[in-house]
Design an enzyme around this catalytic site. Structure first.
Site, PDB file in Angstrom:
ATOM      1  N   ASP A   1       0.863  -1.182   0.000  1.00  0.00           N
ATOM      2  CA  ASP A   1       0.000   0.000   0.000  1.00  0.00           C
ATOM      3  C   ASP A   1       0.894   1.224   0.000  1.00  0.00           C
ATOM      4  OD1 ASP A   1      -2.312   1.554   0.097  1.00  0.00           O
ATOM      5  OD2 ASP A   1      -2.606   1.321   2.257  1.00  0.00           O
TER       6      ASP A   1
ATOM      7  N   TYR B   1      -5.075   4.301   0.231  1.00  0.00           N
ATOM      8  CA  TYR B   1      -6.088   3.339  -0.236  1.00  0.00           C
ATOM      9  C   TYR B   1      -5.668   2.681  -1.551  1.00  0.00           C
ATOM     10  CZ  TYR B   1      -8.636   6.239   3.121  1.00  0.00           C
ATOM     11  OH  TYR B   1      -9.006   6.961   4.233  1.00  0.00           O
ATOM     12  N   HIS B   2      -4.424   2.161  -1.536  1.00  0.00           N
ATOM     13  CA  HIS B   2      -3.874   1.492  -2.718  1.00  0.00           C
ATOM     14  C   HIS B   2      -3.432   0.058  -2.396  1.00  0.00           C
ATOM     15  CE1 HIS B   2      -2.586   5.756  -4.275  1.00  0.00           C
ATOM     16  NE2 HIS B   2      -3.900   5.566  -4.330  1.00  0.00           N
ATOM     17  N   PRO B   3      -4.267  -0.764  -1.770  1.00  0.00           N
ATOM     18  CA  PRO B   3      -3.828  -2.137  -1.478  1.00  0.00           C
ATOM     19  C   PRO B   3      -3.678  -2.942  -2.761  1.00  0.00           C
ATOM     20  CG  PRO B   3      -6.160  -1.909  -1.005  1.00  0.00           C
ATOM     21  CD  PRO B   3      -5.651  -0.529  -1.324  1.00  0.00           C
TER      22      PRO B   3
END
Length: 560
Positions: free
Chosen positions: A292, A466-468
């Site tokens: 992330d 919010y970049h998993p």
């Protein structure tokens, strides 16, 4: 629903990649059933770009996941918003469009994702988009794809001031960070069209559903049905079995895709057995390699009344909302992220590893603002953290949320990189013309200068971007930690593909919606047995990157 429902392809998840997948498969004449647990994207909270903070956290649109207490982040439970609606996270995100750097994809290929180098993926980025950039295209952009890409509409002087200050600080300017040159400062691009959010549902799914061979079914997926080593369909939580004549394509995202794989018996054998799940394929990499981006909001009080703070009042929001509702114009028609930057943190760093999102107001993702009047901020953080987390099951109940552990800031390098990002940001805001708009620093605060003080601020205030991704990574079939091969086939099970951000071997340099759509586009061609020809266009790399962190005239116009 009956057990006789079937189609050539079952696509699990109507998110960024799943919508693209459904569009391309149905376009090719295949029958497609898309299964999505969420519902309609109708309503202003999703469709009005400036309302982007509202869908996140709404039970109607968001799975509502949170991480476990993160040890290096003061044991905070970090929000993990994931779209539970058609369009998936492209319907609740910030609408920012970043492909990633060309070298990200070359690194994927070096890590075993053969056929996913920049030359291989560029044609798919181009096929996906209709670009409304307004500057000269040098062959890097697409012009007739489903996804409309636009630039900002605001005349606020802070945007241009930020871009000019980044260039004046020695980082240069870029006319198109999604084109040949990512490095530098310039205008942000967004998935907004005619004043409305242009999600993957708008671009891909809704047109696909107008075809007679594509349908959408609502339901919670319990598992992939596997018979004699082959995926034959999908079992819903209500017991319904939907059969696939050809293949099942899992596109449920970086959190739910590994969860569904494990519920189906595909994953680390011991973990499956601990949850009373029969092992179909022992794949140690399922749920591992979680990555992330963390970011800190570096915030300033403004010395002049130039921010959009007046529109953050109840009355101001009402005016903005009314204008948007009737005309689809004004501040409601932008995500307000209209300026950006990509820089290298030091000499001998070949391509950018720090990203900036600029906003002409100091505000959190949940919509709360610091006390005071006019303000602005830049979101900043390192792009290539060495930390890795994992997704695991709590039980074999498909309705139960998985256990999410990011292990944020678990390497010494993370702390060094984050401090560097903050200090370089302060230098940029100390450079004219943006320096002339600064009254004082709000966060981290002028008292936070030492390493220890900055570390305290990072622990308490850094947030997920919010970049998993990466939880079922792509690699060669002999790689014990790979979950899918470069054709997106799940290793160890026939008739099952996986196409979403979970397959990323390494997190790309920027926001993830564009590369997630890319995966859907390219994986569809793998299924259909075709391939766009590679395009060997070379990205811009700073000629003196091995010895210099920025241009020689850095800070020449910095504030004295």
């Amino acid at each position: 629903m009956s057990e006789t429902m079937q189609a050539d392809y079952i696509v699990v998840g109507a998110g960024s990649a799943g919508c693209a997948m459904a569009y391309r498969l149905s376009e090719a004449g295949k029958s497609v059933l898309v299964i999505e647990h969420g519902g309609s994207d109708w309503g202003p909270f999703i469709n009005m770009p400036a309302a982007l903070s509202y869908p996140m956290g709404m039970k109607r649109y968001d799975w509502g996941y949170t991480s476990e207490p993160e040890p290096q982040m003061n044991n905070r439970r970090m929000a993990v918003p994931r779209g539970k609606v058609i369009g998936g996270s492209s319907s609740i995100n910030g609408m920012i469009y970043v492909r990633g750097h060309a070298h990200d994809f070359d690194t994927w290929a070096e890590m075993g994702a053969d056929g996913w180098s920049y030359a291989d993926v560029l044609p798919y980025f181009k096929r996906a988009e209709t670009w409304h950039g307004g500057t000269e295209d040098t062959g890097f952009r697409g012009h007739d794809g489903p996804l409309h890409i636009t630039r900002g509409i605001s005349k606020n002087p802070l945007y241009q001031a930020f871009i000019e200050s980044g260039a004046n600080a020695g980082y240069g300017a870029t006319d198109d960070y999604n084109g040949q040159r990512q490095e530098g400062f310039g205008a942000f691009e967004m998935t907004v069209w005619k004043g409305k959010r242009w999600s993957a549902a708008s671009a891909y799914l809704k047109p696909a559903l107008k075809r007679p061979n594509c349908d959408l079914i609502r339901g919670l997926v319990a598992k992939i049905e596997i018979e004699e080593g082959r995926a034959v369909g999908v079992r819903l939580a209500n017991g319904t079995l939907i059969r696939a004549r050809a293949e099942v394509v899992l596109c449920a995202g970086a959190i739910n895709s590994p969860k569904i794989l494990m519920l189906s018996g595909i994953g680390p054998a011991k973990h499956l057995m601990d949850n009373n799940i029969p092992v179909v394929a022992d794949r140690a990499g399922v749920g591992q390699n979680l990555q992330d981006h963390l970011e800190l909001y570096v915030q300033y009080a403004a010395s002049q009344p130039v921010s959009i703070a007046p529109y953050w009042s109840l009355w101001g929001k009402a005016l903005v909302g009314a204008q948007w509702l009737f005309t689809k114009t004004g501040l409601g028609a932008t995500n307000n992220f209209e300026a950006c930057g990509f820089i290298r943190s030091g000499a001998n760093v070949q391509y950018p590893d720090i990203q900036y999102h600029f906003l002409p107001i100091a505000v959190r993702y949940d919509g709360t603002t610091p006390p005071g009047g006019h303000s602005f901020q830049a979101h900043t953080g390192p792009m290539r953290s060495p930390s890795r987390g994992q997704i695991t099951l709590r039980s074999n109940d498909p309705a139960q949320a998985p256990k999410i552990v990011f292990n944020y800031m678990s390497h010494d390098q993370d702390w060094q990189d984050f401090r560097t990002a903050v200090r370089l940001t302060r230098e940029i805001f100390g450079t004219n013309p943006i320096a002339s708009f600064v009254d004082h620093e709000v966060q981290p605060g002028e008292g936070a200068q030492s390493d220890a003080a900055l570390d305290d601020v990072i622990r308490e205030h850094a947030e997920s971007a919010y970049h998993p991704c990466g939880t079922a990574r792509m690699g060669r079939r002999d790689d014990p930690m790979a979950v899918v091969d470069p054709e997106n086939r799940v290793i160890g099970v026939d008739g099952l593909r996986l196409a979403d951000s979970s397959v990323f071997p390494l997190i790309p340099n920027g926001n993830l919606n564009a590369p997630s759509i890319l995966v859907g586009e390219k994986a569809a061609d793998h299924i259909l047995g075709r391939r766009l020809p590679a395009e060997n266009l070379q990205p811009w790399i700073a000629p003196d990157w091995q010895t210099a962190q920025r241009e020689s005239h850095a800070r020449a116009t910095a504030a004295e």
